[in-house]
Design an enzyme around this catalytic site. Structure first.
Site, PDB file in Angstrom:
ATOM      1  N   GLU A 250       0.809  -1.219   0.000  1.00 20.42           N
ATOM      2  CA  GLU A 250       0.000   0.000   0.000  1.00 20.42           C
ATOM      3  C   GLU A 250       0.842   1.268   0.000  1.00 20.42           C
ATOM      4  O   GLU A 250       0.330   2.361  -0.242  1.00 20.42           O
ATOM      5  CB  GLU A 250      -0.969  -0.003   1.187  1.00 20.42           C
ATOM      6  CG  GLU A 250      -0.286   0.063   2.534  1.00 20.42           C
ATOM      7  CD  GLU A 250      -1.213  -0.343   3.672  1.00 20.42           C
ATOM      8  OE1 GLU A 250      -2.256  -0.948   3.419  1.00 20.42           O
ATOM      9  OE2 GLU A 250      -0.861  -0.063   4.821  1.00 20.42           O
ATOM     10  N   SER A 251       2.132   1.143   0.239  1.00 22.62           N
ATOM     11  CA  SER A 251       3.015   2.302   0.150  1.00 22.62           C
ATOM     12  C   SER A 251       3.202   2.742  -1.299  1.00 22.62           C
ATOM     13  O   SER A 251       3.849   3.757  -1.549  1.00 22.62           O
ATOM     14  CB  SER A 251       4.374   1.962   0.770  1.00 22.62           C
ATOM     15  OG  SER A 251       4.901   0.794   0.176  1.00 22.62           O
TER      16      SER A 251
END
Lengths: 255, 280
Positions: free
Chosen positions: A55-56
């Site tokens: 998700e980064s």
């Protein structure tokens, strides 16, 4: 653990079993912690073409050691592409492009609903947990979801204290009514074995147990009346290759 | 146009008591030096906004700077709990902390709406979750202040709207700025661009100020005219990391677990590491 006399731990067989659930060539949105370990193990063993997405904003990342967080430098440096946080959620996750969402849980119920928000009442919590992160939309939008969580009475509850991420909601038809595009959780992988949803009731049942684990032991550590699926199997132990790869990761993570 | 000033001056000018402050940086480039300066200047009643509160907000909350937290994931990544955050939520120490809670996708879209000059953003999200009712409490609680169901005017599909975030001030850390105040950051760029563009004012701390920025195809550039203050703060995102400058100090994240567990030990940390450092 003492109930596993062989030379692997319950956590190790759990991670190996979770890794095996990830097929080569698929795309996988990876949560931090236990999912990250298993996804990286899969890529290091039978699934070199597994596309890991965090998700980064790191897409197709290939770390050679386990990241401590979802935004470690190693993830960016080894990625096919690094995109912004709005882009990873809006362009990549939301349209249903990702095959597998891989999540952990603090609490999970018989319909695979996940709580990572609070234990107790929301306005006066007994324990404040970290919260949602990317999980609600991963659980909603990935084509399939796999959950990895240690099996205890505290974690496996009849009803979660708070629905952070929806599994099958209140049962059959819930996901459709809510407009959730993905199919929902296909497997819960624990330190005792594997649970899968009953095709009729959506209630999670035991479909596989590790060598030496009994159904009674699994039932003792489950807060709902856990049924055995027809054809309940004994799952294979880790191979030497898998264990070696896993331990290489764990050692490097501690360096 | 960005003014290049010392960090203490930038924080003094940009951050006021009662402000809504967004310090962003998704694991990477977390603006710790700026956050510590906010503590040092004893700002109070802040609404702290951040997707991943992390150690930096644990410190601000424990130091009594916050009235409210708007967030989507409040843990110590790879380690466990944020103990000062938990102490505030579970036991109102050092003060009660109001919370407004979202998912990452929701927070990201709220910043996008803010940066886009729109009142809300839309996504497929939250449906069936407790977050929909919870800004407050569980199943019968009041409606969440910044999440609503909306119907698509074209297809009739029910989607989710989240209101825009427009912080009073955004604070981010970047690798570089040039002497005109143009800012360049790269690696995991998170939500920093949106946070700065959504905010009324902004402070950017940088590893170094260089005569000219080398073009980098993968970099986010914030032109000087989008930034209020630039301050040099070498090492300013430690113990997180700055790609190309230094690695994440994972030991510090582990050590924080022990420091932050205990109110007294946390108080000692504040005295020596924050207030002591200022008087040297």
């Amino acid at each position: 653990m003492s109930e596993h006399p062989a030379d692997y731990t319950a956590d190790e067989i759990m991670t190996v079993t979770a890794a095996r659930a990830l097929r080569d060539g698929r795309t996988c949105f990876v949560g931090i912690g236990l999912p990250s370990g298993a996804a990286n193990l899969a890529r290091a063993t039978h699934a070199p073409g597994l596309v890991l997405i965090y998700e980064s904003g790191t897409i197709g990342t290939k770390p050679d050691r386990l990241p401590l967080s979802i935004g470690d430098g190693i993830l960016a440096e080894t990625a096919d592409a690094v995109v912004s946080v709005p882009e990873i959620f809006n362009y990549w996750l939301q349209p249903g492009r990702i095959d597998v969402g891989f999540l952990g849980a603090a609490q999970i119920d018989k319909f695979g609903n996940i709580n990572t928000t609070v234990i107790g009442d929301y306005s006066d919590p007994k324990t404040r947990l970290p919260g949602a992160g990317g999980a609600p939309e991963i659980a909603a939008s990935c084509r399939e979801v796999i959950v990895i969580v240690r099996q205890t009475r505290r974690a496996f509850v009849e009803h979660v204290d708070f629905i952070t991420s929806v599994g099958y909601g209140s049962g059959p038809g819930s996901r459709e009514r809510l407009g959730l595009t993905g199919a929902g959780p296909g497997k819960i992988i624990t330190d005792l074995g594997v649970l899968e949803p009953d095709p009729q009731t959506c209630e999670f049942t035991a479909t596989g147990l590790y060598p030496g684990v009994t159904l009674d032991q699994a039932r003792e550590r489950t807060g709902w009346d856990l049924a055995a699926a027809p054809g309940l199997v004994t799952l294979p132990p880790p191979t030497a290759t898998e264990l070696a790869a896993l331990r290489r990761f764990t050692t490097r993570a501690k360096e | 146009m960005a003014e290049i000033v010392p960090l203490a001056e930038a924080i003094g000018a940009a951050v006021h008591d009662g402000d809504a402050v967004a310090m962003e940086g998704f694991t990477h480039l977390i603006p710790f030096a700026a956050g510590h300066e906010v503590i040092r200047q004893r700002r109070r009643d802040l609404t702290l906004i951040r997707m991943t509160p992390d150690l930096i907000y644990d410190q601000l909350i424990g130091a009594g700077c916050a009235r409210k937290l708007v967030f989507s994931w409040g843990g110590n990544p790879g380690v466990g709990s944020l103990h000062r955050f938990r102490d505030a939520v579970e036991r109102s120490w050092p003060a009660p902390l109001e919370i407004e809670e979202h998912s990452h996708a929701g927070m990201a879209n709220r910043y996008v709406a803010g940066a886009s000059g729109l009142p809300f953003a839309m996504l497929r999200g939250y449906r069936g979750t407790g977050l929909m009712e919870a800004g407050g409490p569980g199943r019968d609680g009041p409606q969440h202040p910044s999440i609503r169901a909306v119907t698509c005017p074209f297809t009739g599909e029910i989607l989710t709207a989240v209101s825009a975030l427009n912080p009073d001030v955004a604070i981010v850390h970047a690798q570089r700025a040039d002497t005109s105040g143009n800012v360049q950051l790269w690696g995991i760029t998170g939500i920093q661009k949106e946070a700065v563009l959504a905010a009324r004012r902004s402070v950017v701390t940088v590893e170094e100020i260089v005569p000219a920025l080398d073009p980098r195809p993968d970099a986010v550039v914030l032109p000087a005219w989008t930034v209020s203050y630039v301050a040099a703060a070498p090492g300013g995102s430690r113990p997180s990391y700055a790609l190309g400058y230094y690695d994440r100090d994972n030991d510090a994240y582990q050590a924080w677990d022990q420091i932050s567990r205990d109110r007294e030990r946390f108080g000692q940390w504040l005295d020596t590491e924050i207030f002591g450092a200022a008087r040297v």
